[in-house]
Design a protein around this motif. Sequence first.
Motif, PDB file in Angstrom:
ATOM      1  N   ASN A  93      -1.509   3.425  -1.254  1.00 19.31           N
ATOM      2  CA  ASN A  93      -1.511   2.141  -0.560  1.00 19.31           C
ATOM      3  C   ASN A  93      -0.484   2.178   0.552  1.00 19.31           C
ATOM      4  O   ASN A  93      -0.009   3.243   0.915  1.00 19.31           O
ATOM      5  CB  ASN A  93      -1.255   0.991  -1.551  1.00 19.31           C
ATOM      6  CG  ASN A  93       0.005   1.209  -2.355  1.00 19.31           C
ATOM      7  OD1 ASN A  93       1.001   1.672  -1.829  1.00 19.31           O
ATOM      8  ND2 ASN A  93      -0.036   0.898  -3.638  1.00 19.31           N
ATOM      9  N   ALA A  94      -0.130   1.049   1.082  1.00 20.99           N
ATOM     10  CA  ALA A  94       0.790   0.991   2.210  1.00 20.99           C
ATOM     11  C   ALA A  94       2.230   1.339   1.823  1.00 20.99           C
ATOM     12  O   ALA A  94       3.032   1.677   2.679  1.00 20.99           O
ATOM     13  CB  ALA A  94       0.740  -0.394   2.847  1.00 20.99           C
ATOM     14  N   GLU A  95       2.548   1.253   0.542  1.00 27.18           N
ATOM     15  CA  GLU A  95       3.903   1.557   0.085  1.00 27.18           C
ATOM     16  C   GLU A  95       4.160   3.063   0.129  1.00 27.18           C
ATOM     17  O   GLU A  95       3.274   3.852  -0.206  1.00 27.18           O
ATOM     18  CB  GLU A  95       4.105   1.055  -1.352  1.00 27.18           C
ATOM     19  CG  GLU A  95       4.036  -0.446  -1.494  1.00 27.18           C
ATOM     20  CD  GLU A  95       5.158  -1.139  -0.741  1.00 27.18           C
ATOM     21  OE1 GLU A  95       6.302  -0.690  -0.812  1.00 27.18           O
ATOM     22  OE2 GLU A  95       4.860  -2.130  -0.043  1.00 27.18           O
ATOM     23  N   PRO A  96       5.370   3.492   0.511  1.00 26.31           N
ATOM     24  CA  PRO A  96       5.698   4.912   0.470  1.00 26.31           C
ATOM     25  C   PRO A  96       5.594   5.460  -0.956  1.00 26.31           C
ATOM     26  O   PRO A  96       5.897   4.766  -1.925  1.00 26.31           O
ATOM     27  CB  PRO A  96       7.145   4.958   0.963  1.00 26.31           C
ATOM     28  CG  PRO A  96       7.322   3.703   1.738  1.00 26.31           C
ATOM     29  CD  PRO A  96       6.444   2.681   1.057  1.00 26.31           C
ATOM     30  N   HIS A 118       3.001   9.804   4.026  1.00 27.69           N
ATOM     31  CA  HIS A 118       3.827   8.596   3.883  1.00 27.69           C
ATOM     32  C   HIS A 118       4.667   8.647   2.599  1.00 27.69           C
ATOM     33  O   HIS A 118       4.663   7.731   1.789  1.00 27.69           O
ATOM     34  CB  HIS A 118       2.933   7.353   3.915  1.00 27.69           C
ATOM     35  CG  HIS A 118       3.666   6.071   4.113  1.00 27.69           C
ATOM     36  ND1 HIS A 118       4.597   5.882   5.109  1.00 27.69           N
ATOM     37  CD2 HIS A 118       3.609   4.905   3.433  1.00 27.69           C
ATOM     38  CE1 HIS A 118       5.077   4.653   5.022  1.00 27.69           C
ATOM     39  NE2 HIS A 118       4.500   4.048   4.019  1.00 27.69           N
ATOM     40  N   PHE A 119       5.366   9.785   2.410  1.00 29.58           N
ATOM     41  CA  PHE A 119       6.251   9.940   1.258  1.00 29.58           C
ATOM     42  C   PHE A 119       7.501   9.088   1.446  1.00 29.58           C
ATOM     43  O   PHE A 119       7.979   8.896   2.559  1.00 29.58           O
ATOM     44  CB  PHE A 119       6.662  11.393   1.065  1.00 29.58           C
ATOM     45  CG  PHE A 119       5.540  12.307   0.633  1.00 29.58           C
ATOM     46  CD1 PHE A 119       4.434  11.824  -0.051  1.00 29.58           C
ATOM     47  CD2 PHE A 119       5.591  13.650   0.912  1.00 29.58           C
ATOM     48  CE1 PHE A 119       3.411  12.662  -0.455  1.00 29.58           C
ATOM     49  CE2 PHE A 119       4.579  14.508   0.515  1.00 29.58           C
ATOM     50  CZ  PHE A 119       3.487  14.014  -0.168  1.00 29.58           C
ATOM     51  N   SER A 120       8.040   8.624   0.343  1.00 30.64           N
ATOM     52  CA  SER A 120       9.243   7.792   0.371  1.00 30.64           C
ATOM     53  C   SER A 120      10.435   8.570   0.941  1.00 30.64           C
ATOM     54  O   SER A 120      10.591   9.760   0.686  1.00 30.64           O
ATOM     55  CB  SER A 120       9.581   7.320  -1.044  1.00 30.64           C
ATOM     56  OG  SER A 120      10.789   6.595  -1.028  1.00 30.64           O
ATOM     57  N   GLN A 121      11.275   7.859   1.679  1.00 30.01           N
ATOM     58  CA  GLN A 121      12.501   8.443   2.217  1.00 30.01           C
ATOM     59  C   GLN A 121      13.729   8.038   1.401  1.00 30.01           C
ATOM     60  O   GLN A 121      14.839   8.469   1.703  1.00 30.01           O
ATOM     61  CB  GLN A 121      12.677   8.022   3.677  1.00 30.01           C
ATOM     62  CG  GLN A 121      11.578   8.535   4.581  1.00 30.01           C
ATOM     63  CD  GLN A 121      11.462  10.052   4.553  1.00 30.01           C
ATOM     64  OE1 GLN A 121      12.418  10.753   4.875  1.00 30.01           O
ATOM     65  NE2 GLN A 121      10.314  10.556   4.149  1.00 30.01           N
TER      66      GLN A 121
END
Length: 122
Positions: A28-31, A101-104
């Motif tokens: 989804n849009a979340e990382p 779009h992996f979390s940072q």
Amino acid sequence: MPILRMNYFSHVLELTTTCSIILPQKLNAEPVPVLYLLHGYSDNDEAWLLNSRIAKLVEELNLAVVMPHGYNGYYTDSVSGFKIYSYLTKELFPYLDQLFHFSQKPAERYLAGLSMGGGRRA
């Protein structure tokens, strides 16, 4: 759950290389949190998929797993060989972060490995 095998040309390594990736079933849009999973000596990026239950273990988690090819280079930059550390940190990981779009967030980025991939770094 998608399992990808990516073939691409690395400018740092100056060769075509591979990387295996497990993605969460629902993106989804979340990382997405990410685990970088490093293989042992004489293995390659498919070793975790073929010799463990990693795909089953992360099936219910909202977690991506990236398994790069380490070329028996101990994940370091060699003076006379491959620059594996530079390839991972300056080329592969940033590219995949953008692509998937992996979390940072540091708390959502993990690194683990076996044998050569689990060696202690100074």
